[in-house]
Motif scaffolding. Structure first.
Motif, PDB file in Angstrom:
ATOM      1  N   ALA A  61      -0.935   3.742  12.124  1.00  0.00           N
ATOM      2  CA  ALA A  61      -1.479   3.848  10.777  1.00  0.00           C
ATOM      3  C   ALA A  61      -0.504   4.658   9.938  1.00  0.00           C
ATOM      4  N   GLY A  62      -0.418   4.322   8.672  1.00  0.00           N
ATOM      5  CA  GLY A  62       0.502   5.058   7.810  1.00  0.00           C
ATOM      6  C   GLY A  62       0.473   4.498   6.396  1.00  0.00           C
ATOM      7  N   VAL A  63       1.559   4.788   5.668  1.00  0.00           N
ATOM      8  CA  VAL A  63       1.642   4.443   4.256  1.00  0.00           C
ATOM      9  C   VAL A  63       2.689   3.338   4.093  1.00  0.00           C
ATOM     10  N   VAL A  64       2.310   2.274   3.404  1.00  0.00           N
ATOM     11  CA  VAL A  64       3.206   1.125   3.234  1.00  0.00           C
ATOM     12  C   VAL A  64       4.433   1.542   2.427  1.00  0.00           C
ATOM     13  N   ASP A  65       5.630   1.236   2.961  1.00  0.00           N
ATOM     14  CA  ASP A  65       6.835   1.516   2.169  1.00  0.00           C
ATOM     15  C   ASP A  65       7.745   0.302   2.011  1.00  0.00           C
ATOM     16  N   GLU A  66       7.418  -0.813   2.637  1.00  0.00           N
ATOM     17  CA  GLU A  66       8.139  -2.071   2.392  1.00  0.00           C
ATOM     18  C   GLU A  66       7.161  -3.225   2.556  1.00  0.00           C
ATOM     19  N   VAL A  67       7.289  -4.219   1.696  1.00  0.00           N
ATOM     20  CA  VAL A  67       6.414  -5.399   1.773  1.00  0.00           C
ATOM     21  C   VAL A  67       7.311  -6.623   1.893  1.00  0.00           C
ATOM     22  N   GLY A  68       7.131  -7.391   2.974  1.00  0.00           N
ATOM     23  CA  GLY A  68       7.978  -8.556   3.217  1.00  0.00           C
ATOM     24  C   GLY A  68       7.627  -9.732   2.319  1.00  0.00           C
ATOM     25  N   ASP A  69       8.539 -10.716   2.293  1.00  0.00           N
ATOM     26  CA  ASP A  69       8.312 -11.916   1.487  1.00  0.00           C
ATOM     27  C   ASP A  69       6.997 -12.586   1.872  1.00  0.00           C
ATOM     28  N   GLY A  70       6.285 -13.048   0.872  1.00  0.00           N
ATOM     29  CA  GLY A  70       5.076 -13.829   1.130  1.00  0.00           C
ATOM     30  C   GLY A  70       3.832 -13.005   1.370  1.00  0.00           C
ATOM     31  N   VAL A  71       3.979 -11.685   1.386  1.00  0.00           N
ATOM     32  CA  VAL A  71       2.802 -10.844   1.642  1.00  0.00           C
ATOM     33  C   VAL A  71       2.108 -10.540   0.319  1.00  0.00           C
ATOM     34  N   THR A  72       0.797 -10.735   0.308  1.00  0.00           N
ATOM     35  CA  THR A  72       0.025 -10.412  -0.888  1.00  0.00           C
ATOM     36  C   THR A  72      -1.120  -9.477  -0.500  1.00  0.00           C
ATOM     37  N   GLY A  73      -1.688  -8.828  -1.506  1.00  0.00           N
ATOM     38  CA  GLY A  73      -2.904  -8.042  -1.269  1.00  0.00           C
ATOM     39  C   GLY A  73      -2.655  -6.639  -0.762  1.00  0.00           C
ATOM     40  N   VAL A  74      -1.392  -6.251  -0.621  1.00  0.00           N
ATOM     41  CA  VAL A  74      -1.093  -4.889  -0.178  1.00  0.00           C
ATOM     42  C   VAL A  74       0.200  -4.458  -0.858  1.00  0.00           C
ATOM     43  N   GLY A  75       0.318  -3.173  -1.198  1.00  0.00           N
ATOM     44  CA  GLY A  75       1.497  -2.726  -1.922  1.00  0.00           C
ATOM     45  C   GLY A  75       2.010  -1.394  -1.414  1.00  0.00           C
ATOM     46  N   VAL A  76       3.222  -1.063  -1.839  1.00  0.00           N
ATOM     47  CA  VAL A  76       3.834   0.215  -1.463  1.00  0.00           C
ATOM     48  C   VAL A  76       2.887   1.352  -1.868  1.00  0.00           C
ATOM     49  N   GLY A  77       2.671   2.285  -0.951  1.00  0.00           N
ATOM     50  CA  GLY A  77       1.793   3.425  -1.211  1.00  0.00           C
ATOM     51  C   GLY A  77       0.398   3.250  -0.638  1.00  0.00           C
ATOM     52  N   ASP A  78       0.034   2.019  -0.251  1.00  0.00           N
ATOM     53  CA  ASP A  78      -1.306   1.808   0.332  1.00  0.00           C
ATOM     54  C   ASP A  78      -1.390   2.422   1.731  1.00  0.00           C
ATOM     55  N   GLU A  79      -2.564   2.911   2.084  1.00  0.00           N
ATOM     56  CA  GLU A  79      -2.796   3.456   3.433  1.00  0.00           C
ATOM     57  C   GLU A  79      -3.434   2.375   4.300  1.00  0.00           C
ATOM     58  N   VAL A  80      -2.790   2.055   5.419  1.00  0.00           N
ATOM     59  CA  VAL A  80      -3.264   0.954   6.268  1.00  0.00           C
ATOM     60  C   VAL A  80      -3.207   1.357   7.740  1.00  0.00           C
ATOM     61  N   PHE A  81      -3.867   0.564   8.569  1.00  0.00           N
ATOM     62  CA  PHE A  81      -3.677   0.636  10.018  1.00  0.00           C
ATOM     63  C   PHE A  81      -3.466  -0.793  10.504  1.00  0.00           C
ATOM     64  N   GLY A  82      -2.764  -0.935  11.628  1.00  0.00           N
ATOM     65  CA  GLY A  82      -2.538  -2.301  12.090  1.00  0.00           C
ATOM     66  C   GLY A  82      -1.686  -2.366  13.334  1.00  0.00           C
ATOM     67  N   MET A  83      -1.191  -3.580  13.602  1.00  0.00           N
ATOM     68  CA  MET A  83      -0.483  -3.861  14.854  1.00  0.00           C
ATOM     69  C   MET A  83       0.925  -4.360  14.613  1.00  0.00           C
ATOM     70  N   THR A  84       1.797  -4.049  15.546  1.00  0.00           N
ATOM     71  CA  THR A  84       3.133  -4.642  15.537  1.00  0.00           C
ATOM     72  C   THR A  84       3.071  -5.990  16.244  1.00  0.00           C
TER      73      THR A  84
END
Ligand SMILES: NC(=O)c1ccc[n+]([C@@H]2O[C@H](COP(=O)([O-])OP(=O)(O)OC[C@H]3O[C@@H](n4cnc5c(N)ncnc54)[C@H](OP(=O)(O)O)[C@@H]3O)[C@@H](O)[C@H]2O)c1
Length: 303
Positions: free
Chosen positions: A54-77
């Protein structure tokens, strides 16, 4: 096992990168590290660890929508890339961090949520069912109990006696594992058991006897006797890879479980019990605790 400087990863198409605040210790990685799984999960060294963070988004790959730099998320590699136990992690599946979860809880959530969802889906667990969760006090078991309860199932969970009040607090009826389990479960489940979710391994004949059908038992433990007993050993791979050599025999990752987890967490119905939190540079000590097989809940690393 040690912390080392490596080139930082970047988000590819469909991925995001986070600055990691906390990550989970994936129990299977202790088996990979020890070499116990070398024939079934070969790795190339040096091997990076960690599949959830879990952490703070600092890069968003091509084609990704609905999440932006600075958002707090949790997830999987990606399970084959890993590398979540690091300053930066690239995630292939994520959801917003629930307000009710600390960073530690969020960092250790995704793997258990995905795994438990995958197995409960496969067993089609729903309202009115009675489910036995073997190894209910561990990282996956604690989540499995709560998700099954949220589906309306009655849950019997196994753990050592000192964890029974803890299991009750998660919504399960507790009993001990080990000799005599079938009789104890019969005494607790007046109408029988519909499905068994095995998080522990080593007791498949007893678990099959309890439910009466090997097809109603799914194990996630590295119990290599599963196939001989006709029991499905579930491991996950991205949906587009389940038919390939890399994903042979795998079930598609149940990443839809992450959104369900947020809804439940926001409603106060899902927590992530944290057994212990270690600084990242004490990851070897975290592995030692995991290897006791008696951590209560999830072991996490804080960054
Ligand atoms: N295939 C997959 O997709 C997948 C995904 C995640 C994990 N896994 C595997 O699933 C297993 C569970 O993972 P986890 O993270 O939940 O492990 P964990 O947190 O290390 O599990 C610890 C728990 O196991 C219980 N336990 C120990 N020995 C037991 C036994 N003989 N019978 C029943 N319970 C026992 C302990 O209960 P007490 O302390 O109360 O005795 C403790 O609460 C591991 O083998 C892991 O590698 C597989």
């Amino acid at each position: 096992m040690h912390v080392a400087e490596v080139e930082e990863p970047h988000a590819g198409p469909g991925e995001i990168r986070i600055t990691v605040r906390a990550s989970g210790l994936s129990t299977g990685e202790t088996l990979i590290r020890s070499g116990a799984l070398r024939d079934v999960v070969p790795v190339t060294l040096p091997h990076r660890t960690g599949m959830e963070a879990a952490g703070v988004v600092d890069e968003v790959g091509d084609g990704v929508t609905g999440v932006g730099v600075g958002d707090e998320v949790f997830g999987m590699t990606d399970p084959s890339a890993r590398g979540a136990n690091a300053d930066y992690a690239v995630l292939v599946a994520w959801a917003p961090r629930p307000a009710a979860w600390s960073w530690e809880e969020a960092g250790g959530a995704a793997g258990g949520v995905e795994t438990a969802t995958r197995v409960l889906d496969r067993l089609a667990v729903g309202a009115g069912h009675t489910v036995l969760v073997q190894g209910a006090a561990g990282g996956v078991g604690t989540i499995a109990v709560q998700l099954a309860v949220a589906r309306g199932a009655a849950v019997i969970g196994t753990a050592s006696e000192h964890n029974h009040d803890f299991l009750r607090s998660l919504g399960a009826v507790p009993t001990t594992y080990g000799p005599g389990l079938a009789g104890r479960v019969r005494g607790l489940a007046a109408n029988g058991v519909d499905a068994v979710f095995d998080c522990a391994g080593g007791a498949l004949p007893d678990l099959i006897e309890i439910v009466g059908d090997a097809a109603r038992v799914v194990t996630i433990a590295a119990d290599l006797t599963a196939a001989a007993h006709g029991v499905h050993l579930s491991h996950g791979a991205p949906a587009d890879r389940t038919g390939t050599a890399l994903g042979a025999g795998a079930d598609p990752l149940a990443v839809h479980g992450l959104a369900t987890a947020v809804t439940l967490a926001d409603a106060g119905r899902l927590r992530v019990p944290v057994a212990a939190a270690f600084p990242l540079d004490e990851i070897a000590a975290a592995h030692e605790l995991s290897e006791t097989r008696h951590a209560r809940g999830k072991i996490v690393l804080v960054h």
